[in-house]
Design an enzyme around this catalytic site. Sequence first.
Site, PDB file in Angstrom:
ATOM      1  N   ARG A 147       0.263 -33.386 -45.917  1.00 12.30           N
ATOM      2  CA  ARG A 147      -0.436 -32.279 -45.251  1.00 12.30           C
ATOM      3  C   ARG A 147      -1.365 -31.529 -46.197  1.00 12.30           C
ATOM      4  NH1 ARG A 147       1.885 -34.447 -41.479  1.00 12.30           N
ATOM      5  NH2 ARG A 147       2.742 -33.398 -39.669  1.00 12.30           N
TER       6      ARG A 147
ATOM      7  N   GLU B 211       2.373 -24.359 -41.912  1.00 11.71           N
ATOM      8  CA  GLU B 211       1.321 -25.372 -41.992  1.00 11.71           C
ATOM      9  C   GLU B 211       0.077 -24.807 -41.329  1.00 11.71           C
ATOM     10  OE1 GLU B 211       1.993 -28.966 -39.728  1.00 11.71           O
ATOM     11  OE2 GLU B 211       0.230 -29.876 -40.596  1.00 11.71           O
TER      12      GLU B 211
ATOM     13  N   SER C   3       3.505 -28.565 -35.281  1.00 13.68           N
ATOM     14  CA  SER C   3       4.437 -28.047 -36.293  1.00 13.68           C
ATOM     15  C   SER C   3       3.880 -26.745 -36.857  1.00 13.68           C
ATOM     16  CB  SER C   3       4.582 -29.029 -37.449  1.00 13.68           C
ATOM     17  OG  SER C   3       5.034 -30.271 -37.010  1.00 13.68           O
TER      18      SER C   3
HETATM   19  N1  EPU Z   1      15.410 -32.021 -35.981  1.00 12.98           N
HETATM   20  C1  EPU Z   1      16.416 -31.238 -35.478  1.00 12.98           C
HETATM   21  N2  EPU Z   1      16.086 -30.217 -34.634  1.00 12.98           N
HETATM   22  C2  EPU Z   1      14.799 -29.976 -34.297  1.00 12.98           C
HETATM   23  C3  EPU Z   1      13.774 -30.762 -34.817  1.00 12.98           C
HETATM   24  C4  EPU Z   1      14.108 -31.785 -35.676  1.00 12.98           C
HETATM   25  O1  EPU Z   1      17.594 -31.442 -35.770  1.00 12.98           O
HETATM   26  O2  EPU Z   1      14.586 -29.037 -33.520  1.00 12.98           O
HETATM   27  C5  EPU Z   1      15.767 -33.162 -36.849  1.00 12.98           C
HETATM   28  C6  EPU Z   1      15.552 -34.477 -36.119  1.00 12.98           C
HETATM   29  O3  EPU Z   1      16.683 -34.872 -35.408  1.00 12.98           O
HETATM   30  C7  EPU Z   1      15.242 -35.439 -37.249  1.00 12.98           C
HETATM   31  C8  EPU Z   1      14.526 -34.557 -38.267  1.00 12.98           C
HETATM   32  O4  EPU Z   1      14.876 -33.214 -37.945  1.00 12.98           O
HETATM   33  O5  EPU Z   1      16.414 -35.917 -37.836  1.00 12.98           O
HETATM   34  C9  EPU Z   1      13.027 -34.742 -38.283  1.00 12.98           C
HETATM   35  O6  EPU Z   1      12.479 -34.424 -36.983  1.00 12.98           O
HETATM   36  P1  EPU Z   1      11.169 -35.187 -36.425  1.00 12.98           P
HETATM   37  O7  EPU Z   1      11.378 -36.630 -36.502  1.00 12.98           O
HETATM   38  O8  EPU Z   1      10.854 -34.599 -35.101  1.00 12.98           O
HETATM   39  O9  EPU Z   1      10.044 -34.871 -37.475  1.00 12.98           O
HETATM   40  P2  EPU Z   1       9.602 -33.546 -38.219  1.00 12.98           P
HETATM   41  O10 EPU Z   1       9.821 -33.759 -39.689  1.00 12.98           O
HETATM   42  O11 EPU Z   1      10.245 -32.361 -37.621  1.00 12.98           O
HETATM   43  C10 EPU Z   1       7.184 -34.326 -38.744  1.00 12.98           C
HETATM   44  C11 EPU Z   1       5.784 -33.818 -38.559  1.00 12.98           C
HETATM   45  C12 EPU Z   1       5.314 -34.003 -37.128  1.00 12.98           C
HETATM   46  C13 EPU Z   1       5.383 -35.486 -36.812  1.00 12.98           C
HETATM   47  C14 EPU Z   1       6.823 -35.975 -37.022  1.00 12.98           C
HETATM   48  C15 EPU Z   1       6.974 -37.466 -36.846  1.00 12.98           C
HETATM   49  C16 EPU Z   1       5.531 -32.070 -40.210  1.00 12.98           C
HETATM   50  C17 EPU Z   1       5.343 -30.614 -40.468  1.00 12.98           C
HETATM   51  N3  EPU Z   1       5.700 -32.420 -38.937  1.00 12.98           N
HETATM   52  O12 EPU Z   1       8.029 -33.508 -37.940  1.00 12.98           O
HETATM   53  O13 EPU Z   1       3.965 -33.571 -37.067  1.00 12.98           O
HETATM   54  O14 EPU Z   1       4.963 -35.758 -35.489  1.00 12.98           O
HETATM   55  O15 EPU Z   1       7.246 -35.683 -38.371  1.00 12.98           O
HETATM   56  O16 EPU Z   1       6.450 -38.138 -37.941  1.00 12.98           O
HETATM   57  O17 EPU Z   1       5.509 -32.862 -41.146  1.00 12.98           O
HETATM   58  C18 EPU Z   1       2.475 -31.784 -36.515  1.00 12.98           C
HETATM   59  O18 EPU Z   1       2.082 -31.833 -37.669  1.00 12.98           O
HETATM   60  O19 EPU Z   1       2.028 -30.948 -35.689  1.00 12.98           O
HETATM   61  C19 EPU Z   1       3.542 -32.688 -36.090  1.00 12.98           C
HETATM   62  C20 EPU Z   1       4.052 -32.640 -34.879  1.00 12.98           C
END
Ligand code: EPU
Length: 335
Positions: free
Chosen positions: A163, A330, A235
Amino acid sequence: MIRHFASYSLLPHNTFGMDVKAAHFVEFTEVGDVLRIASELGGMRHLVIGGGSNLLFMGDFDGVVMHSAIKTIEVLGENESSVFVRVGSGVNWDEFVAYSVAQGWQGLENLSAIPGEVGASAVQNVGAYGVEAGDFIVKVDAVSLKGCCTVSFLNDDCCYAYRDSIFKNDEKDKYVITHVIFRLNKIPQYVLSYGNLKEQCEAKGGVTAANIRDAVCKTRAAKLPDPAVMGSAGSFFMNPVVEPAKADELKALYPSMPVYPAPNGVKLSAGWLIDRCGWKERSDARVGVYPHQALVIVNLGGATGREVMDFAHRIQQSVQEKFGVSISPEVNAIE
Ligand code: EPU
């Protein structure tokens, strides 16, 4: 062609749905237009806006908001393994991804359905499902607002990281990106490391870029709000990177906590941390946490930037108190 509007509503230009105005809004379709705008800018406050999907306006913007309407997609050349495509910064990101998948150019399908425009993808290094835009960017063409001249940045010059890029740091607000040159694969190298992408593709008949795109679109629709329905900037926070010792300490206390290796430490999941602090489905009058993804703050209708920021600060504080981890937005707050 330059279009200029005074006292212009930014409501259609920010996915958070902030009803604010720009003193001046200029839209351009040519590199020459940007050179002219740069030469006339003087000392005026300015902001380059894409799809407004990563911004939070705290009030009216008393300056010039610039928006690219350069919408060309041009193949520069190809070899046996790659195709080189020069894309206007005003092209809608997902339309470009859809177009590249339809052309048989592989690489960007994991980045399907991300709101925003091509220029901003090169600033933000948008990433999802194991892929980042910077992995495919060869060069960024821009206009220097100070020098009133064109300038190009090679991938290495952009310093892409999670990012992050030079355009968010040392070179912030100094350039207007006009085109981004991508190198896409003719010989596929699919990335299927995330969740059940592979299974979803196999259920549709096999791993292809089109099936990955379809699976990613479905996954995003299930987890993330549609900005046309509910205001948000995706995010709100970045996933924090902590020292390995801190990650070990937390992992001992919370064995189910997701951890990911990162170049400079261990990346934790901000969504998981916020969720465990009990924020999911919590809301104030006009601001809330999205029930399917705690990393997303939503405008429930008519919220101001200040209300969103106050809500975000409370989330940051509770994550700090419970886990001793600092999470940073972010989203770019514009005062
Ligand atoms: N999780 C929870 N509760 C929640 C959300 C997530 O327990 O409310 C856990 C999930 O179960 C999982 C882990 O956290 O084990 C990661 O969650 P997720 O796969 O949804 O990914 P993220 O790290 O929360 C990032 C990006 C997203 C992108 C996803 C998929 C950032 C800031 N965000 O989210 O990007 O779509 O990975 O690669 O890095 C964006 O930038 O707007 C965005 C949506």
